[in-house]
Design a protein around this motif. Structure first.
Motif, mmCIF file in Angstrom:
data_model
loop_
_atom_site.group_PDB
_atom_site.id
_atom_site.type_symbol
_atom_site.label_atom_id
_atom_site.label_comp_id
_atom_site.label_asym_id
_atom_site.label_seq_id
_atom_site.Cartn_x
_atom_site.Cartn_y
_atom_site.Cartn_z
ATOM 1 N N VAL A 1 0.849 -1.196 0.000
ATOM 2 C CA VAL A 1 0.000 0.000 0.000
ATOM 3 C C VAL A 1 0.886 1.247 0.000
ATOM 4 C CG1 VAL A 1 -1.768 1.290 1.252
ATOM 5 C CG2 VAL A 1 -1.830 -1.218 1.233
ATOM 6 N N SER A 2 0.759 2.063 -1.074
ATOM 7 C CA SER A 2 1.574 3.281 -1.137
ATOM 8 C C SER A 2 0.737 4.511 -0.825
ATOM 9 C CB SER A 2 2.192 3.427 -2.524
ATOM 10 O OG SER A 2 1.191 3.793 -3.457
ATOM 11 N N GLY A 3 -0.575 4.349 -0.942
ATOM 12 C CA GLY A 3 -1.408 5.518 -0.677
ATOM 13 C C GLY A 3 -2.844 5.114 -0.389
ATOM 14 N N ILE A 4 -3.508 5.946 0.395
ATOM 15 C CA ILE A 4 -4.934 5.744 0.671
ATOM 16 C C ILE A 4 -5.655 7.039 0.329
ATOM 17 C CG2 ILE A 4 -6.652 5.353 2.491
ATOM 18 C CD1 ILE A 4 -4.411 3.632 3.893
ATOM 19 N N LEU A 5 -6.696 6.922 -0.495
ATOM 20 C CA LEU A 5 -7.395 8.123 -0.975
ATOM 21 C C LEU A 5 -8.398 8.633 0.057
ATOM 22 C CD1 LEU A 5 -8.117 6.942 -4.625
ATOM 23 C CD2 LEU A 5 -6.487 8.713 -3.930
ATOM 24 N N GLN A 6 -8.690 9.918 -0.065
ATOM 25 C CA GLN A 6 -9.755 10.507 0.746
ATOM 26 C C GLN A 6 -11.100 9.961 0.277
ATOM 27 O OE1 GLN A 6 -9.567 12.561 3.225
ATOM 28 N NE2 GLN A 6 -7.904 14.032 3.009
#
Lengths: 225, 422
Positions: free
Chosen positions: B186-191
């Motif tokens: 996991v490199s990013g989690i969106l709003q």
């Protein structure tokens, strides 16, 4: 001014025999007349004719210079509002208005009556009348009708009939719920205030004894055809 | 004397406080329901149409427009065919095209769809009123085996940055074919967006190719032919096709021309749709349910108004004495009519007013809850023209219904005259 009825015939439906027939009846200014009749004798019909909710098939009712049976429906309602004060048997008053509001309600339907009391103010005049009728306690004026005794209620009804000094006060068995002593006191007050206001009084009752207090007594039987 | 009728009617209703306020409340609730249904309809429609914005055309292999919209935007269902990489490149580089987002579907993770795409997705995908995607944590993928999670995915599955997860082949909830050998980080989690993006995972097109590099025509590699994650890194991972592409144009003027050109493409059978048009087409089919809801709400209004008329009618007999007294004071039968009618006028007017207050209060309290649990954002805004028409029609309906008891009182007062009935 006076009320003159002549050649009057009234029946519930056209082409039926009349149930009420008045050849001649004259009630002069400041006169107090007692009309005796048991219930079901046509009393209500007579009151309806005088009040302008019924119209005769024949004859004329001339009140205060106006032939009221020739007026249209809403003009008759207006005439009633302007010239007549009614007092009924009992439960004369609206339960959701207080004493003063009940008395001044008579002015809401008659600009003429309202104009007559405008010099004193509506509320002052209502309180003055109530006071004259023995309801002097100011705390009484804001009370709801249901908290008053029957005798008190009838005096409020008188005040409502007299406010704005109508030419005619019509009373329909106003004392039937009162005992003999209160009745006499009530009648005295009614007479006295009618005189002050300059109103003639038409008093309808089955009670012969009450009639003794009046200048003039007639029986409704004479109007039966 | 209308003022006298109003005065007496108000006082009389105040005297019958309990029954009047119950009637008022029943009208208010029906108005609130009607407006609530309106708000939900609008909210649903808006959040539906706001799933994607700023995209001028959606391209896919030739199929139905609704189907293309469903899988490319809502990630529902599957494409029967893909667009070749050559076609993708051709239309992406078309002079009219400002940007293009590739969409490759086919894999999933615990029931959530995996979307293969590229950096254009994060910079050009817009939703709602042209909102851009933003990150709650981390950033977009910088490695072949990086994954970006939608808000709901991260939330439901409790993933954090750096977690490793294994994607599955196919889109069934229970997949037996996992890409176990090539886990993603996991490199990013969106709003949160309130759109299908929340329920999706995003990886690069190359990452998607890498997972399938050792697969042969849709079947997992035979034993001994597997390629390790490290081996795959050195291969050419240019995909052979994409499922769909979202396109933004330099000038809106060219939309129809380009759409026709794509639909007439001689080399490959393609379909280009205008998202707005297809949204409306799709909504028209869903609109039946929405209209039914409004009809039901209106029946509730009718029930409320009839309840009011019947409660006024029942009081009428008890009020014969009151009416005779008022008549003796000089009131016309028309005044009696107005006395009774004004009750309906007040109840109708008060009911509408209270209903408006009720629905705004309810919306204000329930808005966060509805958004969290149903993914439906119901905007709190001023009443629209349609709302005003609806409110007006409720008011007029109650006045109209009030004519009947008023008419009865009118006739009654003519018959009764000054006779006081007990």
């Amino acid at each position: 001014m006076s009320i003159e009825i002549s050649g009057l015939e009234y029946s519930w439906h056209e082409h039926e025999d009349p149930i009420l027939k008045i050849d001649e009846l004259k009630i002069g200014p400041n006169e107090k007349i007692f009309i005796r009749g048991p219930s079901g004798s046509g009393k209500t019909t007579l009151l309806g004719l005088l009040g302008g909710v019924l119209t005769p098939q024949k004859g004329s009712i001339n009140a205060e210079g106006t032939v009221i049976n020739q007026l249209g429906g809403s003009e008759r309602d207006r005439f009633r509002a302007d010239h007549i004060g009614f007092i009924f048997q009992m439960f004369n008053l609206l339960p959701y208005l207080n004493v003063v509001e009940n008395v001044s309600l008579a002015l809401r339907f008659s600009p003429r009556k309202k104009a007559k009391v405008s010099t004193h103010g509506v509320e002052q005049e209502a309180k003055r009348l109530l006071g004259a009728l023995g309801l002097t306690d100011p705390s009484l004026h804001r009370k709801l009708i249901s908290s008053l005794s029957v005798g008190q209620q009838q005096r409020v009804a008188v005040a409502r009939a007299l406010i704005g000094s109508p030419e005619v006060v019509i009373a329909d068995e106003p004392t039937s719920a009162l005992d003999a002593d209160t009745r006499k006191a009530f009648l005295d007050l009614l007479f006295q205030e009618c005189d002050k206001a300059g109103s003639k009084l038409i008093y309808v009752s089955h009670d012969k004894e009450v009639g003794e207090h009046f200048d003039r007594c007639i029986s409704i039987d004479q109007f039966k055809p | 004397m209308i003022s006298s009728s109003f005065y007496l009617s108000l006082r009389s209703m105040r005297n019958r406080m309990l029954s009047s306020s119950l009637t008022l409340l029943s009208i208010a609730l029906s108005v609130a329901l009607l407006l609530g249904v309106q708000r939900v309809r609008e909210g649903a429609r808006e959040s539906f149409e706001n799933t994607i914005s700023d995209t001028d055309l959606i391209l896919g292999a030739r199929s139905g427009p609704v189907q293309l919209l469903l899988f490319s935007v809502f990630h529902i269902g599957n494409a029967t065919q893909n667009i070749s990489w050559e076609s993708y490149q051709k239309w992406k580089n078309h002079p009219e095209v400002k940007w293009a987002i590739p969409i490759s579907l086919g894999d999933s993770h615990k029931g959530y769809r995996v979307v293969g795409t590229d950096e254009n997705f994060f910079s050009n995908y817009k939703f709602g009123r042209k909102n851009q995607l933003s990150y709650a944590h981390g950033s977009q993928f910088s490695d072949l085996f990086h994954v970006v999670l939608g808000a709901e995915v991260a939330d439901e599955l409790s993933y954090r940055l750096g977690d490793k997860l294994v994607l599955s082949h196919g889109i069934s909830d229970v997949s037996f074919q996992d890409h176990e050998d090539k886990p993603f980080t996991v490199s990013g989690i969106l709003q949160k967006t309130g759109t299908p993006v929340d329920r999706s995972l995003f990886i690069s097109l190359e990452g998607l190719s890498a997972m399938h590099a050792d697969w042969e025509s849709g079947a997992p590699p035979l034993p001994g032919q597997e390629l390790s994650a490290e081996q795959v890194r050195n291969m050419d991972l240019t995909p052979s096709d994409v499922t769909a592409m979202l396109v933004g144009l330099k000038s809106k003027m060219g939309i129809f021309k380009l759409q026709r050109a794509i639909n007439d493409d001689k080399e490959e059978a393609l379909l280009a749709i205008l998202p707005g048009v297809t949204f409306r087409e799709l909504w028209a089919t869903l609109g039946v349910a929405e209209a039914a809801l409004l009809v039901v709400a209106f029946f509730v209004v009718i029930a409320g108004v009839l309840g009011m008329a019947s409660s006024i009618l029942t009081t009428l007999n008890e009020r014969r004495r009151e009416i005779a007294i008022i008549r003796s004071l000089g009131a016309k039968p028309a005044d009696i009519f107005m006395l009774l009618l004004s009750e309906s006028v007040f109840l109708g007017f008060g009911g509408c007013l209270l209903g408006i207050i009720l629905i705004y209060t309810a919306l204000w309290f329930s808005q966060p809850f509805v958004e969290t649990y149903f993914g439906l954002f119901i905007p709190i805004k001023a009443l629209g023209l349609l709302d005003l028409y609806l409110i007006l029609s409720v008011f007029l309906l109650s006045v109209f219904t009030g004519i009947f008891p008023a008419l009865k009182a009118y006739r009654q007062s003519l018959v009764d005259g000054l006779t006081i009935k007990l």
